[in-house]
Design a protein around this motif. Sequence first.
Motif, PDB file in Angstrom:
ATOM      1  N   GLU A 101       0.845  -1.188   0.000  1.00 55.46           N
ATOM      2  CA  GLU A 101       0.000   0.000   0.000  1.00 55.46           C
ATOM      3  C   GLU A 101       0.884   1.244   0.000  1.00 55.46           C
ATOM      4  O   GLU A 101       1.128   1.821   1.052  1.00 55.46           O
ATOM      5  N   GLN A 102       1.390   1.637  -1.170  1.00 52.65           N
ATOM      6  CA  GLN A 102       2.283   2.791  -1.283  1.00 52.65           C
ATOM      7  C   GLN A 102       3.447   2.668  -0.302  1.00 52.65           C
ATOM      8  O   GLN A 102       3.776   3.616   0.439  1.00 52.65           O
ATOM      9  N   GLU A 103       4.057   1.479  -0.267  1.00 48.54           N
ATOM     10  CA  GLU A 103       5.163   1.184   0.634  1.00 48.54           C
ATOM     11  C   GLU A 103       6.076   0.183  -0.038  1.00 48.54           C
ATOM     12  O   GLU A 103       5.662  -0.506  -0.968  1.00 48.54           O
ATOM     13  N   ASN A 104       7.305   0.096   0.422  1.00 47.11           N
ATOM     14  CA  ASN A 104       8.205  -0.906  -0.158  1.00 47.11           C
ATOM     15  C   ASN A 104       7.851  -2.293   0.386  1.00 47.11           C
ATOM     16  O   ASN A 104       7.098  -2.427   1.353  1.00 47.11           O
ATOM     17  N   ALA A 105       8.386  -3.316  -0.247  1.00 49.24           N
ATOM     18  CA  ALA A 105       8.000  -4.694   0.058  1.00 49.24           C
ATOM     19  C   ALA A 105       8.327  -5.108   1.493  1.00 49.24           C
ATOM     20  O   ALA A 105       7.542  -5.808   2.133  1.00 49.24           O
ATOM     21  N   ILE A 106       9.464  -4.686   2.016  1.00 54.85           N
ATOM     22  CA  ILE A 106       9.821  -5.083   3.386  1.00 54.85           C
ATOM     23  C   ILE A 106       8.930  -4.370   4.398  1.00 54.85           C
ATOM     24  O   ILE A 106       8.472  -4.983   5.371  1.00 54.85           O
ATOM     25  N   THR A 107       8.636  -3.101   4.174  1.00 56.74           N
ATOM     26  CA  THR A 107       7.717  -2.382   5.052  1.00 56.74           C
ATOM     27  C   THR A 107       6.347  -3.052   5.027  1.00 56.74           C
ATOM     28  O   THR A 107       5.689  -3.197   6.057  1.00 56.74           O
ATOM     29  N   CYS A 108       5.917  -3.493   3.827  1.00 58.75           N
ATOM     30  CA  CYS A 108       4.651  -4.207   3.697  1.00 58.75           C
ATOM     31  C   CYS A 108       4.667  -5.498   4.515  1.00 58.75           C
ATOM     32  O   CYS A 108       3.714  -5.796   5.238  1.00 58.75           O
ATOM     33  N   LEU A 109       5.734  -6.273   4.393  1.00 53.01           N
ATOM     34  CA  LEU A 109       5.855  -7.518   5.154  1.00 53.01           C
ATOM     35  C   LEU A 109       5.741  -7.258   6.658  1.00 53.01           C
ATOM     36  O   LEU A 109       4.996  -7.948   7.362  1.00 53.01           O
ATOM     37  N   ILE A 110       6.451  -6.270   7.139  1.00 51.22           N
ATOM     38  CA  ILE A 110       6.434  -5.946   8.572  1.00 51.22           C
ATOM     39  C   ILE A 110       5.025  -5.542   9.010  1.00 51.22           C
ATOM     40  O   ILE A 110       4.532  -5.996  10.045  1.00 51.22           O
ATOM     41  N   ARG A 111       4.359  -4.705   8.201  1.00 50.85           N
ATOM     42  CA  ARG A 111       2.996  -4.269   8.525  1.00 50.85           C
ATOM     43  C   ARG A 111       2.022  -5.440   8.502  1.00 50.85           C
ATOM     44  O   ARG A 111       1.224  -5.619   9.431  1.00 50.85           O
ATOM     45  N   GLU A 112       2.069  -6.258   7.437  1.00 51.68           N
ATOM     46  CA  GLU A 112       1.152  -7.390   7.324  1.00 51.68           C
ATOM     47  C   GLU A 112       1.352  -8.392   8.464  1.00 51.68           C
ATOM     48  O   GLU A 112       0.386  -8.940   8.989  1.00 51.68           O
ATOM     49  N   ALA A 113       2.588  -8.643   8.846  1.00 48.17           N
ATOM     50  CA  ALA A 113       2.867  -9.568   9.955  1.00 48.17           C
ATOM     51  C   ALA A 113       2.235  -9.062  11.256  1.00 48.17           C
ATOM     52  O   ALA A 113       1.669  -9.840  12.024  1.00 48.17           O
ATOM     53  N   ARG A 114       2.320  -7.758  11.462  1.00 46.54           N
ATOM     54  CA  ARG A 114       1.715  -7.164  12.664  1.00 46.54           C
ATOM     55  C   ARG A 114       0.186  -7.221  12.580  1.00 46.54           C
ATOM     56  O   ARG A 114      -0.481  -7.644  13.521  1.00 46.54           O
ATOM     57  N   GLU A 115      -0.376  -6.799  11.423  1.00 51.67           N
ATOM     58  CA  GLU A 115      -1.829  -6.748  11.278  1.00 51.67           C
ATOM     59  C   GLU A 115      -2.471  -8.128  11.277  1.00 51.67           C
ATOM     60  O   GLU A 115      -3.506  -8.337  11.904  1.00 51.67           O
ATOM     61  N   GLU A 116      -1.886  -9.073  10.547  1.00 47.52           N
ATOM     62  CA  GLU A 116      -2.502 -10.386  10.378  1.00 47.52           C
ATOM     63  C   GLU A 116      -2.221 -11.355  11.517  1.00 47.52           C
ATOM     64  O   GLU A 116      -3.038 -12.219  11.804  1.00 47.52           O
ATOM     65  N   ALA A 117      -1.041 -11.226  12.129  1.00 45.48           N
ATOM     66  CA  ALA A 117      -0.651 -12.250  13.111  1.00 45.48           C
ATOM     67  C   ALA A 117      -0.131 -11.692  14.433  1.00 45.48           C
ATOM     68  O   ALA A 117       0.221 -12.461  15.318  1.00 45.48           O
ATOM     69  N   GLY A 118      -0.022 -10.370  14.559  1.00 47.51           N
ATOM     70  CA  GLY A 118       0.488  -9.792  15.801  1.00 47.51           C
ATOM     71  C   GLY A 118       1.979  -9.987  15.989  1.00 47.51           C
ATOM     72  O   GLY A 118       2.488  -9.824  17.096  1.00 47.51           O
ATOM     73  N   LEU A 119       2.696 -10.316  14.918  1.00 51.88           N
ATOM     74  CA  LEU A 119       4.138 -10.543  15.012  1.00 51.88           C
ATOM     75  C   LEU A 119       4.897  -9.232  14.867  1.00 51.88           C
ATOM     76  O   LEU A 119       4.491  -8.349  14.109  1.00 51.88           O
ATOM     77  N   HIS A 120       6.012  -9.123  15.561  1.00 49.61           N
ATOM     78  CA  HIS A 120       6.888  -7.959  15.442  1.00 49.61           C
ATOM     79  C   HIS A 120       8.183  -8.415  14.776  1.00 49.61           C
ATOM     80  O   HIS A 120       8.896  -9.263  15.312  1.00 49.61           O
ATOM     81  N   ILE A 121       8.449  -7.860  13.588  1.00 50.39           N
ATOM     82  CA  ILE A 121       9.641  -8.209  12.818  1.00 50.39           C
ATOM     83  C   ILE A 121      10.441  -6.944  12.564  1.00 50.39           C
ATOM     84  O   ILE A 121       9.871  -5.911  12.197  1.00 50.39           O
TER      85      ILE A 121
END
Length: 126
Positions: free
Chosen positions: A23-43
């Motif tokens: 979402e108007q972000e680079n791929a690694i930022t997206c991964l970090i956000r999705e991990a937090r939103e979908e699974a509550g993980l902090h990467i």
Amino acid sequence: MVQFHADSAFAPSTWHVLAGHCEQENAITCLIREAREEAGLHIERQDVELVHVVHHIDKAGDRPRMGLFFRARAWSREPELREPDKCTEWKFWDPATLPDDLVPYTRVAIAKIQSGELYSETDWPA
């Protein structure tokens, strides 16, 4: 991996890795956000490495997509079901015993990761 609901628009009743669209972000930022939103993980960004790219078409007539598969070398917290309207459960799988009902391009990517290959293509017409 996460299992989608039976009535999911994408891959109903099927297992898939944690994923999302940028979402108007680079791929690694997206991964970090999705991990937090979908699974509550902090990467942390420094704990992420690209391990595979798959260029795929889900079915004839669909737009081609590029799937970037990253490995998180470390994370904090245990995965939790944070989108119960989309998914039914989280589960870790040994790559040697993956479930039958796995998104096909994900199965290909995992096999290629295991053999050290960085790129693959799936379902392109001959």
